[in-house]
Design a protein around this motif. Structure first.
Motif, PDB file in Angstrom:
ATOM      1  N   ALA A  22      -3.970   7.776   1.308  1.00  0.00           N
ATOM      2  CA  ALA A  22      -3.619   6.434   1.788  1.00  0.00           C
ATOM      3  C   ALA A  22      -3.006   6.484   3.178  1.00  0.00           C
ATOM      4  CB  ALA A  22      -2.660   5.765   0.807  1.00  0.00           C
ATOM      5  N   LEU A  23      -2.112   7.440   3.412  1.00  0.00           N
ATOM      6  CA  LEU A  23      -1.491   7.568   4.734  1.00  0.00           C
ATOM      7  C   LEU A  23      -2.507   7.990   5.786  1.00  0.00           C
ATOM      8  CD1 LEU A  23       1.885   9.271   3.745  1.00  0.00           C
ATOM      9  CD2 LEU A  23       1.550   6.898   4.463  1.00  0.00           C
ATOM     10  N   ASP A  26      -4.838   4.987   6.549  1.00  0.00           N
ATOM     11  CA  ASP A  26      -4.091   4.032   7.360  1.00  0.00           C
ATOM     12  C   ASP A  26      -3.932   4.564   8.779  1.00  0.00           C
ATOM     13  OD1 ASP A  26      -2.461   1.949   8.275  1.00  0.00           O
ATOM     14  OD2 ASP A  26      -0.885   2.277   6.791  1.00  0.00           O
ATOM     15  N   SER A  30      -5.617   2.847  11.975  1.00  0.00           N
ATOM     16  CA  SER A  30      -4.651   2.392  12.985  1.00  0.00           C
ATOM     17  C   SER A  30      -4.931   3.041  14.337  1.00  0.00           C
ATOM     18  CB  SER A  30      -3.224   2.698  12.530  1.00  0.00           C
ATOM     19  OG  SER A  30      -2.901   1.954  11.383  1.00  0.00           O
ATOM     20  N   TYR A  65       2.384   4.661  15.559  1.00  0.00           N
ATOM     21  CA  TYR A  65       2.353   4.509  14.104  1.00  0.00           C
ATOM     22  C   TYR A  65       1.333   5.465  13.473  1.00  0.00           C
ATOM     23  CZ  TYR A  65       1.604   2.054   9.614  1.00  0.00           C
ATOM     24  OH  TYR A  65       1.469   1.724   8.293  1.00  0.00           O
ATOM     25  N   LEU A  69       2.058   8.491  10.823  1.00  0.00           N
ATOM     26  CA  LEU A  69       1.430   8.557   9.501  1.00  0.00           C
ATOM     27  C   LEU A  69       0.728   9.892   9.307  1.00  0.00           C
ATOM     28  CD1 LEU A  69      -0.129   5.012   9.050  1.00  0.00           C
ATOM     29  CD2 LEU A  69       1.985   5.905   8.068  1.00  0.00           C
ATOM     30  N   ALA A  86       5.853   2.977   6.027  1.00  0.00           N
ATOM     31  CA  ALA A  86       4.477   2.478   6.168  1.00  0.00           C
ATOM     32  C   ALA A  86       4.249   1.267   5.276  1.00  0.00           C
ATOM     33  CB  ALA A  86       3.473   3.585   5.846  1.00  0.00           C
ATOM     34  N   ASN A  90       3.455  -2.315   6.842  1.00  0.00           N
ATOM     35  CA  ASN A  90       2.185  -2.958   6.505  1.00  0.00           C
ATOM     36  C   ASN A  90       2.399  -4.364   5.964  1.00  0.00           C
ATOM     37  OD1 ASN A  90       0.149  -1.149   7.304  1.00  0.00           O
ATOM     38  ND2 ASN A  90       0.518   0.138   5.525  1.00  0.00           N
ATOM     39  N   VAL A 123      -4.173  -4.264   5.842  1.00  0.00           N
ATOM     40  CA  VAL A 123      -2.852  -3.636   5.769  1.00  0.00           C
ATOM     41  C   VAL A 123      -2.212  -3.841   4.399  1.00  0.00           C
ATOM     42  CG1 VAL A 123      -2.469  -3.644   8.262  1.00  0.00           C
ATOM     43  CG2 VAL A 123      -1.637  -5.556   6.894  1.00  0.00           C
ATOM     44  N   PHE A 126      -3.770  -1.125   2.324  1.00  0.00           N
ATOM     45  CA  PHE A 126      -3.105   0.149   2.618  1.00  0.00           C
ATOM     46  C   PHE A 126      -1.735   0.210   1.959  1.00  0.00           C
ATOM     47  CE2 PHE A 126      -5.764   0.410   6.677  1.00  0.00           C
ATOM     48  CZ  PHE A 126      -6.670   1.292   6.119  1.00  0.00           C
ATOM     49  N   GLN A 130      -0.504   2.905  -0.790  1.00  0.00           N
ATOM     50  CA  GLN A 130       0.680   3.724  -0.514  1.00  0.00           C
ATOM     51  C   GLN A 130       1.722   3.578  -1.624  1.00  0.00           C
ATOM     52  OE1 GLN A 130       1.188   2.057   3.366  1.00  0.00           O
ATOM     53  NE2 GLN A 130      -0.220   3.518   4.308  1.00  0.00           N
TER      54      GLN A 130
END
Length: 139
Positions: A22-23, A26, A30, A65, A69, A86, A90, A123, A126, A130
């Protein structure tokens, strides 16, 4: 060694897999949006109805960002404060998208409404992934 035959590191890595993914997702998205915003701000200004300064600001923030991440996701153990931040960022970003669409600050084009709306939904997805990853890693 644990009773199940796995070392502590192996169990932690498995329980953190969803959070890492997930990180990283993202962070990758991003980073791409950061590059698009920084390099294409003038073009996006006209196409989306959002001023170039907003794209430059977004791009600068998202570049930092995304790097944070990626850093947090690629350590031996996921950096939990980065993951929690995060989620918060988000959710705040999604609220910002909603405000941007409803406040009437800019003459946003139809494409701009789609772009901002898509980002707002993305977001939140995400953040949900997360949160699921944080819960699984804590279990």
């Amino acid at each position: 060694m644990r009773a199940d035959g796995l070392s502590k590191g192996a169990g932690t890595a498995g329980s953190e897999a969803v959070l890492r993914l997930a990180l990283k997702l993202d962070g990758a998205v991003s980073g791409l949006v950061a590059a698009l915003s920084l390099l294409g701000a003038r073009m996006l200004d006209e196409a989306l109805g959002l001023p170039a300064w907003l794209h430059w600001g977004q791009g600068g923030f998202l570049a930092v960002y995304a790097a944070a991440l990626w850093y947090g996701a690629t350590r031996e153990t996921v950096v939990r404060p980065i993951a929690v931040a995060a989620v918060v960022l988000n959710v705040v970003w999604a609220l910002g998208c909603a405000a941007l669409l409803t406040a009437g600050w800019f003459a946003i084009t139809t494409l701009g409404v789609c772009y901002v709306g898509f980002i707002g939904v993305a977001v939140l997805v995400f953040a949900s992934l997360q949160v699921a990853g944080l819960r699984r890693a804590a279990a």
